[in-house]
Design an enzyme around this catalytic site. Sequence first.
Site, PDB file in Angstrom:
ATOM      1  N   CYS A   1      -4.917  12.400  12.754  1.00 49.43           N
ATOM      2  CA  CYS A   1      -5.977  10.998  12.833  1.00 49.43           C
ATOM      3  C   CYS A   1      -5.482  10.285  14.010  1.00 49.43           C
ATOM      4  O   CYS A   1      -4.875  10.918  15.130  1.00 49.43           O
ATOM      5  CB  CYS A   1      -5.098  10.092  11.593  1.00 49.43           C
ATOM      6  SG  CYS A   1      -3.614   9.399  12.002  1.00 49.43           S
TER       7      CYS A   1
ATOM      8  N   LYS B   1       0.920  -1.227   0.078  1.00 52.54           N
ATOM      9  CA  LYS B   1      -0.062   0.138   0.030  1.00 52.54           C
ATOM     10  C   LYS B   1       0.804   1.208   0.050  1.00 52.54           C
ATOM     11  O   LYS B   1       0.668   2.115  -0.887  1.00 52.54           O
ATOM     12  CB  LYS B   1      -0.687  -0.025   1.157  1.00 52.54           C
ATOM     13  CG  LYS B   1      -1.696   1.223   1.506  1.00 52.54           C
ATOM     14  CD  LYS B   1      -2.368   1.135   2.825  1.00 52.54           C
ATOM     15  CE  LYS B   1      -1.733   1.570   4.065  1.00 52.54           C
ATOM     16  NZ  LYS B   1      -1.478   2.970   4.339  1.00 52.54           N
ATOM     17  N   ASN B   2       1.922   1.333   0.973  1.00 49.46           N
ATOM     18  CA  ASN B   2       2.514   2.469   1.081  1.00 49.46           C
ATOM     19  C   ASN B   2       3.739   2.822   0.169  1.00 49.46           C
ATOM     20  O   ASN B   2       4.493   3.798  -0.119  1.00 49.46           O
ATOM     21  CB  ASN B   2       3.449   2.504   2.576  1.00 49.46           C
ATOM     22  CG  ASN B   2       2.274   2.879   3.569  1.00 49.46           C
ATOM     23  OD1 ASN B   2       1.059   2.905   3.252  1.00 49.46           O
ATOM     24  ND2 ASN B   2       2.351   2.298   4.726  1.00 49.46           N
TER      25      ASN B   2
ATOM     26  N   ARG C   1      -4.604  10.608   4.728  1.00 45.99           N
ATOM     27  CA  ARG C   1      -3.757  11.807   4.675  1.00 45.99           C
ATOM     28  C   ARG C   1      -2.624  11.652   3.522  1.00 45.99           C
ATOM     29  O   ARG C   1      -2.062  12.653   3.371  1.00 45.99           O
ATOM     30  CB  ARG C   1      -2.984  11.909   6.133  1.00 45.99           C
ATOM     31  CG  ARG C   1      -3.241  10.534   7.058  1.00 45.99           C
ATOM     32  CD  ARG C   1      -2.318  10.767   8.203  1.00 45.99           C
ATOM     33  NE  ARG C   1      -1.077  11.490   7.928  1.00 45.99           N
ATOM     34  CZ  ARG C   1      -0.482  12.702   7.890  1.00 45.99           C
ATOM     35  NH1 ARG C   1      -1.449  13.284   8.181  1.00 45.99           N
ATOM     36  NH2 ARG C   1       0.587  13.078   7.704  1.00 45.99           N
TER      37      ARG C   1
ATOM     38  N   ARG D   1       0.161  14.432  13.286  1.00 45.54           N
ATOM     39  CA  ARG D   1       0.926  14.123  11.949  1.00 45.54           C
ATOM     40  C   ARG D   1       0.794  15.494  11.065  1.00 45.54           C
ATOM     41  O   ARG D   1       0.152  15.587  10.105  1.00 45.54           O
ATOM     42  CB  ARG D   1      -0.026  13.205  11.173  1.00 45.54           C
ATOM     43  CG  ARG D   1       0.245  11.792  11.999  1.00 45.54           C
ATOM     44  CD  ARG D   1      -0.500  10.587  11.610  1.00 45.54           C
ATOM     45  NE  ARG D   1       0.278  10.092  10.339  1.00 45.54           N
ATOM     46  CZ  ARG D   1      -0.253   9.058   9.705  1.00 45.54           C
ATOM     47  NH1 ARG D   1      -1.087   8.599   9.831  1.00 45.54           N
ATOM     48  NH2 ARG D   1       0.523   8.786   8.752  1.00 45.54           N
ATOM     49  N   PRO D   2       1.315  16.503  11.722  1.00 42.12           N
ATOM     50  CA  PRO D   2       1.474  17.532  10.630  1.00 42.12           C
ATOM     51  C   PRO D   2       2.344  17.409   9.448  1.00 42.12           C
ATOM     52  O   PRO D   2       3.163  16.314   9.174  1.00 42.12           O
ATOM     53  CB  PRO D   2       2.481  18.544  11.758  1.00 42.12           C
ATOM     54  CG  PRO D   2       3.101  17.808  12.670  1.00 42.12           C
ATOM     55  CD  PRO D   2       2.393  16.256  12.784  1.00 42.12           C
ATOM     56  N   VAL D   3       2.547  18.327   8.545  1.00 44.49           N
ATOM     57  CA  VAL D   3       3.289  18.082   7.264  1.00 44.49           C
ATOM     58  C   VAL D   3       4.176  19.396   7.154  1.00 44.49           C
ATOM     59  O   VAL D   3       4.314  19.649   5.915  1.00 44.49           O
ATOM     60  CB  VAL D   3       2.175  18.112   5.927  1.00 44.49           C
ATOM     61  CG1 VAL D   3       1.530  16.794   6.253  1.00 44.49           C
ATOM     62  CG2 VAL D   3       1.111  19.199   5.972  1.00 44.49           C
TER      63      VAL D   3
ATOM     64  N   ASP E   1       4.663   0.599  12.032  1.00 44.80           N
ATOM     65  CA  ASP E   1       3.548  -0.466  11.356  1.00 44.80           C
ATOM     66  C   ASP E   1       3.459  -1.381  11.798  1.00 44.80           C
ATOM     67  O   ASP E   1       2.285  -2.095  11.542  1.00 44.80           O
ATOM     68  CB  ASP E   1       3.677  -0.008   9.980  1.00 44.80           C
ATOM     69  CG  ASP E   1       3.199   1.574   9.556  1.00 44.80           C
ATOM     70  OD1 ASP E   1       3.556   1.433   8.242  1.00 44.80           O
ATOM     71  OD2 ASP E   1       2.926   2.370  10.462  1.00 44.80           O
TER      72      ASP E   1
ATOM     73  N   ILE F   1       7.870   6.665  17.273  1.00 46.55           N
ATOM     74  CA  ILE F   1       7.499   7.388  15.992  1.00 46.55           C
ATOM     75  C   ILE F   1       6.178   8.491  16.117  1.00 46.55           C
ATOM     76  O   ILE F   1       6.220   9.465  15.778  1.00 46.55           O
ATOM     77  CB  ILE F   1       7.365   6.590  14.592  1.00 46.55           C
ATOM     78  CG1 ILE F   1       8.504   5.738  14.617  1.00 46.55           C
ATOM     79  CG2 ILE F   1       7.083   7.283  13.506  1.00 46.55           C
ATOM     80  CD1 ILE F   1      10.007   6.436  14.362  1.00 46.55           C
TER      81      ILE F   1
ATOM     82  N   ARG G   1      -8.659  -0.633   4.677  1.00 50.16           N
ATOM     83  CA  ARG G   1      -7.991   0.525   4.294  1.00 50.16           C
ATOM     84  C   ARG G   1      -6.408  -0.037   3.703  1.00 50.16           C
ATOM     85  O   ARG G   1      -5.747   0.446   2.781  1.00 50.16           O
ATOM     86  CB  ARG G   1      -7.664   1.685   5.276  1.00 50.16           C
ATOM     87  CG  ARG G   1      -8.625   2.344   5.468  1.00 50.16           C
ATOM     88  CD  ARG G   1      -8.519   3.664   6.166  1.00 50.16           C
ATOM     89  NE  ARG G   1      -7.414   4.416   5.578  1.00 50.16           N
ATOM     90  CZ  ARG G   1      -6.886   5.748   6.069  1.00 50.16           C
ATOM     91  NH1 ARG G   1      -7.323   6.035   7.091  1.00 50.16           N
ATOM     92  NH2 ARG G   1      -6.014   6.249   5.202  1.00 50.16           N
TER      93      ARG G   1
END
Length: 422
Positions: free
Chosen positions: A117, A22-23, A93, A122-124, A305, A327, A397
């Site tokens: 979430c 997925k990632n 996101r 989880r800023p960007v 994860d 993390i 998901r």
Amino acid sequence: MDKLRIVGGTPLRGEISISGAKNAALPILCAGLLTADSLSLTNVPRLNDISTTLRLLGNLGVRAERHADESVTITADQISSLEAPYDLVKTMRASILVLGPLVARFGQARVSLPGGCAIGQRPVEQHIQGLAALGADIHIEHGYVVARATRLKGAVIRTDMVTVTGTENLMMAAVLAEGQTVLENAAREPEVVDLAELLIKMGARISGHGSDRIVIDGVESLHGAEHRIIPDRIEAGSFLCAVGAARGDITLRGAAPETMGATIAKLREAGLEITCGDDWIKASMDKRPRPVDIRTHEYPGFATDMQAQLMALDTLAEGTSVIVETIFENRFMHVQELLRLGAHIDIDGHTAVVRGAPRLSGATVMATDLRASASLVIAGLAAEGETLVERIYHLDRGYERMEHKLRTLGARIDRLTGKETT
Ligand code: EPZ
């Protein structure tokens, strides 16, 4: 809302195939924005997040064809919008990954801020600061990131922390920039490497991917390519935790064990017998697991994860384990639900102390995020009696047909949909 009903206690036996990652698929689909030619992608997993990404790209004017054999063709030759709206971005996101490609190829973009979430704020800001370093005029207004640039110019960018999608966004922005970009403190995840390999097939000039220093020499334009998405190391790791908890003997086909070093080492420490080939993993377990301590870390360390899934295994271990999540600030949402299954876990900030129990007992539990869902399924496979996992849209998901794959391995699991769930 769908639920999963699991009757625990049956060992897992048999063979399943691992889906594409997925990632890796998410940034690679967004990379299709960088050219008017077509990208032909294979081993694309059938996941809600992939459908969401295809919807988001469709919203921009990208043409996408999903074929029966897990392949997808995307063509961004008729882009009609440069805006990623809130109602789409808020559900995933990773939508922020259209920002770099849109600014790189079209010189502008308006992308909704993703919002936080369950697992953290989880800023960007690293994505935004990096694009500014590349010369974009970028600011936030009304909850959107608004960016403009005539042509991005290469720069040396050092992110404050290792960020996977930050590295991916900036790499995709830099491939069409004028001159050389160096990403320092870059993420080393296999999914970052897979994206870089795809970009190189499209004509990009990238080196150092897989290390913490990626060098990109900008080119004028990119062309189409064909690419097979790498196997999902987190899905594979989740099934290894499942056989560790439920016991049995399974084979994972279409896996990439060379990307799973930390996970395999920890599961061998827990007592699993694991053998690997180029693209397969065999794992067996016939006893109560030994306790294993973990401290999550960026790749090649133990993946955040995988933390929830390994915690499910530790709840059954013959001893106490210490799990440190370094993390994300709130990635212990599965703990409350594991306690309902009879686990003994104490949380102190970023540390969870798990005192293993000889058995768990089935109960109704609620999924809160993607990997927490997998953790609850793994625990349910080992728990005595029936476990109902609610809100499994989280699971859908990131896991392709998990209940089908587990049923293939002999698990007693089925999906209750709509009216059946009342
Ligand atoms: C990616 O998220 C993955 N998602 C996540 O997988 C994964 O958990 C995470 O990397 C860490 O490995 C995708 O690849 C689509 P980060 P990402 O930026 O890129 C902070 C799953 O289960 N940070 O590497 O969003 C951030 O808050 C998902 O499949 C900033 O502070 O994660 C976090 O604490 C969940 N500012 C840390 O860095 C920024 O600008 C790492 O985040 C960016 C990140």
